[in-house]
Design a protein around this motif. Structure first.
Motif, PDB file in Angstrom:
ATOM      1  N   GLN A  96      16.034  -6.447  -1.979  1.00  0.00           N
ATOM      2  CA  GLN A  96      16.555  -5.440  -1.149  1.00  0.00           C
ATOM      3  C   GLN A  96      15.872  -4.233  -1.284  1.00  0.00           C
ATOM      4  O   GLN A  96      16.123  -3.282  -0.320  1.00  0.00           O
ATOM      5  CB  GLN A  96      18.101  -5.462  -1.409  1.00  0.00           C
ATOM      6  N   ILE A  97      15.294  -3.638  -2.362  1.00  0.00           N
ATOM      7  CA  ILE A  97      14.862  -2.284  -2.676  1.00  0.00           C
ATOM      8  C   ILE A  97      13.452  -2.299  -2.796  1.00  0.00           C
ATOM      9  O   ILE A  97      12.502  -1.794  -2.336  1.00  0.00           O
ATOM     10  CB  ILE A  97      15.697  -1.652  -3.874  1.00  0.00           C
ATOM     11  N   PHE A  98      13.053  -3.007  -4.034  1.00  0.00           N
ATOM     12  CA  PHE A  98      11.657  -2.722  -4.618  1.00  0.00           C
ATOM     13  C   PHE A  98      10.607  -3.341  -3.640  1.00  0.00           C
ATOM     14  O   PHE A  98       9.522  -2.577  -3.372  1.00  0.00           O
ATOM     15  CB  PHE A  98      11.186  -3.349  -5.771  1.00  0.00           C
ATOM     16  N   THR A  99      10.678  -4.570  -2.888  1.00  0.00           N
ATOM     17  CA  THR A  99       9.844  -5.016  -1.908  1.00  0.00           C
ATOM     18  C   THR A  99       9.903  -4.303  -0.614  1.00  0.00           C
ATOM     19  O   THR A  99       8.976  -4.580   0.150  1.00  0.00           O
ATOM     20  CB  THR A  99      10.046  -6.448  -1.772  1.00  0.00           C
ATOM     21  N   ALA A 107      -3.202  -4.449  -9.955  1.00  0.00           N
ATOM     22  CA  ALA A 107      -1.819  -4.003 -10.811  1.00  0.00           C
ATOM     23  C   ALA A 107      -0.652  -4.712 -10.410  1.00  0.00           C
ATOM     24  O   ALA A 107      -0.833  -5.696  -9.473  1.00  0.00           O
ATOM     25  CB  ALA A 107      -1.562  -2.558 -10.791  1.00  0.00           C
ATOM     26  N   THR A 108       0.411  -4.420 -11.024  1.00  0.00           N
ATOM     27  CA  THR A 108       1.551  -5.217 -10.398  1.00  0.00           C
ATOM     28  C   THR A 108       2.651  -4.228  -9.828  1.00  0.00           C
ATOM     29  O   THR A 108       2.772  -2.887 -10.168  1.00  0.00           O
ATOM     30  CB  THR A 108       2.551  -5.867 -11.799  1.00  0.00           C
ATOM     31  N   VAL A 109       3.297  -4.598  -9.019  1.00  0.00           N
ATOM     32  CA  VAL A 109       4.550  -3.942  -8.226  1.00  0.00           C
ATOM     33  C   VAL A 109       5.812  -4.805  -8.433  1.00  0.00           C
ATOM     34  O   VAL A 109       6.066  -5.825  -7.965  1.00  0.00           O
ATOM     35  CB  VAL A 109       4.290  -3.474  -6.914  1.00  0.00           C
ATOM     36  N   ALA A 110       6.713  -4.360  -9.336  1.00  0.00           N
ATOM     37  CA  ALA A 110       7.929  -4.955  -9.526  1.00  0.00           C
ATOM     38  C   ALA A 110       7.546  -6.412  -9.907  1.00  0.00           C
ATOM     39  O   ALA A 110       8.341  -7.269  -9.818  1.00  0.00           O
ATOM     40  CB  ALA A 110       8.912  -5.027  -8.301  1.00  0.00           C
ATOM     41  N   GLY A 111       6.454  -6.498 -10.700  1.00  0.00           N
ATOM     42  CA  GLY A 111       6.158  -7.624 -11.415  1.00  0.00           C
ATOM     43  C   GLY A 111       5.374  -8.820 -10.576  1.00  0.00           C
ATOM     44  O   GLY A 111       4.856  -9.774 -10.899  1.00  0.00           O
ATOM     45  N   LEU A 112       5.027  -8.203  -9.544  1.00  0.00           N
ATOM     46  CA  LEU A 112       4.239  -8.920  -8.630  1.00  0.00           C
ATOM     47  C   LEU A 112       2.823  -8.496  -8.469  1.00  0.00           C
ATOM     48  O   LEU A 112       2.617  -7.344  -8.186  1.00  0.00           O
ATOM     49  CB  LEU A 112       4.884  -8.947  -6.909  1.00  0.00           C
ATOM     50  N   GLY A 140      -4.298  -4.261   1.430  1.00  0.00           N
ATOM     51  CA  GLY A 140      -3.556  -4.650   0.359  1.00  0.00           C
ATOM     52  C   GLY A 140      -3.247  -6.143   0.488  1.00  0.00           C
ATOM     53  O   GLY A 140      -3.111  -6.611   1.726  1.00  0.00           O
ATOM     54  N   PHE A 141      -3.438  -6.735  -0.742  1.00  0.00           N
ATOM     55  CA  PHE A 141      -3.030  -8.070  -0.691  1.00  0.00           C
ATOM     56  C   PHE A 141      -2.509  -8.538  -2.223  1.00  0.00           C
ATOM     57  O   PHE A 141      -2.388  -7.763  -3.031  1.00  0.00           O
ATOM     58  CB  PHE A 141      -4.338  -9.240  -0.747  1.00  0.00           C
ATOM     59  N   HIS A 142      -1.344  -9.623  -1.923  1.00  0.00           N
ATOM     60  CA  HIS A 142      -1.101 -10.355  -3.109  1.00  0.00           C
ATOM     61  C   HIS A 142      -2.293 -10.980  -3.644  1.00  0.00           C
ATOM     62  O   HIS A 142      -3.156 -11.354  -3.317  1.00  0.00           O
ATOM     63  CB  HIS A 142      -0.131 -11.407  -3.055  1.00  0.00           C
ATOM     64  N   ASN A 143      -2.329 -10.734  -5.218  1.00  0.00           N
ATOM     65  CA  ASN A 143      -3.442 -10.978  -6.055  1.00  0.00           C
ATOM     66  C   ASN A 143      -3.272 -12.527  -6.316  1.00  0.00           C
ATOM     67  O   ASN A 143      -3.006 -12.739  -7.546  1.00  0.00           O
ATOM     68  CB  ASN A 143      -3.637 -10.037  -7.459  1.00  0.00           C
ATOM     69  N   ALA A 189      -4.261 -18.941  -8.221  1.00  0.00           N
ATOM     70  CA  ALA A 189      -5.008 -18.218  -9.766  1.00  0.00           C
ATOM     71  C   ALA A 189      -5.036 -16.948  -9.208  1.00  0.00           C
ATOM     72  O   ALA A 189      -4.942 -16.375  -8.023  1.00  0.00           O
ATOM     73  CB  ALA A 189      -6.386 -18.760  -9.627  1.00  0.00           C
ATOM     74  N   MET A 190      -5.152 -15.917 -10.246  1.00  0.00           N
ATOM     75  CA  MET A 190      -5.411 -14.412  -9.985  1.00  0.00           C
ATOM     76  C   MET A 190      -6.718 -14.307  -9.584  1.00  0.00           C
ATOM     77  O   MET A 190      -7.904 -14.936 -10.163  1.00  0.00           O
ATOM     78  CB  MET A 190      -5.034 -13.821 -11.302  1.00  0.00           C
TER      79      MET A 190
END
Length: 365
Positions: free
Chosen positions: A36-39, A60-65, A79-82, A89-90
């Motif tokens: 509800q907040i971080f994303t 890097a990570t954003v709130a663990g993502l 910007g993309f999810h890694n 895979a990363m």
């Protein structure tokens, strides 16, 4: 009760309850905060000098993502999810670097363009024709730049960055952020909930007890914090004493962006929540003059600022341990000294309203 006592009672706000201790240690609350907040909010990610050239990237990570931001061949930030669309895979390890024409997954060598579109699914033979590049492009996230700072937002929909910053944009307009250059970073992972750290930042009730260096520099008697509820930010003002080190413009933008702006440099910090009761604190220091001749003076200034953060961290580590221990249930906030803390807590409550975990943010009658 006489008339004067009645008037005082009517005009002086009563103390309000803090959040319950469970709000700072519940993993269920943390998961709802992430959803509800971080994303949904913009998060400070990097600075633009790291992404100056086409193909340059920061992971890097954003709130663990895991998140990846790059500059494409046309100079646009993306910007993309890694995460590879093949088997998760990363795509790249955390850090900064530069792509040479494509993103190639190190696991099975699927490749993607700098726009995130799938280029080639290796080893599929004729079956590769059935893979729709549009359906297997990298998962995108929002990315925008503001005055040399790069922000990301995980959610696809939401306000533009300038709208999210709100009144901070005009208030900070004359500070020369674009002329300032990265000098050094302090990064610390600590067993403290992000809310505990934010609440500490938003009051100077503790300053005389914890921060002698700060009190020698700023006139703490005139320290004020203005709450801007509509834009969810706080304007902190501490006028410089005669002979004090500095005077500047200070902001805290909910949930965890901290901007300390000066004519000659900036201390810019953020928090990455990692779990209930655990966070990473990241502080960048920028200066207009980063010449070798100024290195010692710049380092002294940055270390002075970092010392104040260390003093806070030493205290809030103990706060978090006691919140975890279960003896302390909740406290009360001073209307005079902790009004900004109350506003911060109300923002957290509002963000989780309607969720099952909202009850963790209310004190039972």
């Amino acid at each position: 009760m006489n008339v004067v006592e009645a008037l005082v009672q009517d005009t002086v706000p009563a103390p309000v309850a803090t959040l319950p201790a469970s709000a700072y240690r519940s993993q269920a609350v943390f998961e709802q905060e992430r959803a509800q907040i971080f994303t949904r909010q913009w998060a400070l990610f990097t600075w633009a000098e790291q992404l100056a050239e086409p193909g340059s990237y920061v992971a890097a990570t954003v709130a663990g993502l895991p998140v990846l931001v790059l500059r494409d061949a046309a100079g646009q930030l993306r910007g993309f999810h890694n995460v590879c669309r093949h088997r998760a895979a990363m795509l790249v390890k955390e850090g900064a670097g530069r792509f040479k024409g494509a993103l190639v997954c190190p696991y099975h060598t699927w490749s993607y363009g700098l726009d995130g579109r799938l280029r080639r699914a290796t080893g599929f033979g004729p079956g590769a024709e059935t893979i729709d590049p549009c359906e297997t492009s990298l998962f995108g996230i929002a990315v925008e730049e503001w005055r040399g700072l790069v922000f990301v937002r995980i959610a696809a929909e939401g306000p533009a960055l300038a709208d999210w910053l709100g009144a901070i944009v005009p208030m900070a307009a004359h500070y020369p952020l674009e002329q300032q250059h990265f000098f050094m970073m302090k990064e610390r992972e600590i067993e403290v909930d992000w809310k505990v750290y934010g609440e500490n930042y938003l009051e100077c009730y503790h300053c005389r007890a914890l921060h002698p260096g700060l009190c020698a520099s700023l006139d703490i008697d005139r320290y004020t914090i203005d709450v801007h509820d509509s834009d969810q930010f706080f304007h902190l003002y501490g006028p410089k004493r005669d002979g004090g080190l500095t005077e500047g413009l200070y902001f805290y933008k909910f949930p965890f962006l901290m901007l300390n702006l000066y004519e000659w440099g900036s201390s810019i910090a953020t928090v990455e929540p990692l779990a209930a009761g655990r966070m990473r604190h990241v502080n960048w220091y920028f200066f207009t003059d980063v010449s070798p001749e100024r290195a010692d003076a710049n380092r002294e200034s940055a270390e002075w600022s970092a010392q104040i953060v260390s003093e806070d961290i030493d205290m809030v580590l103990g706060v978090q341990r006691n919140l975890n221990a279960g003896i302390y249930r909740h406290g009360v906030l001073s209307p005079q000294r902790e009004h900004a803390v109350a506003a911060f807590q109300n923002m957290a409550r509002a963000a989780l309203a309607g969720t099952p975990e909202a009850a963790h943010l209310r004190v039972a009658p």
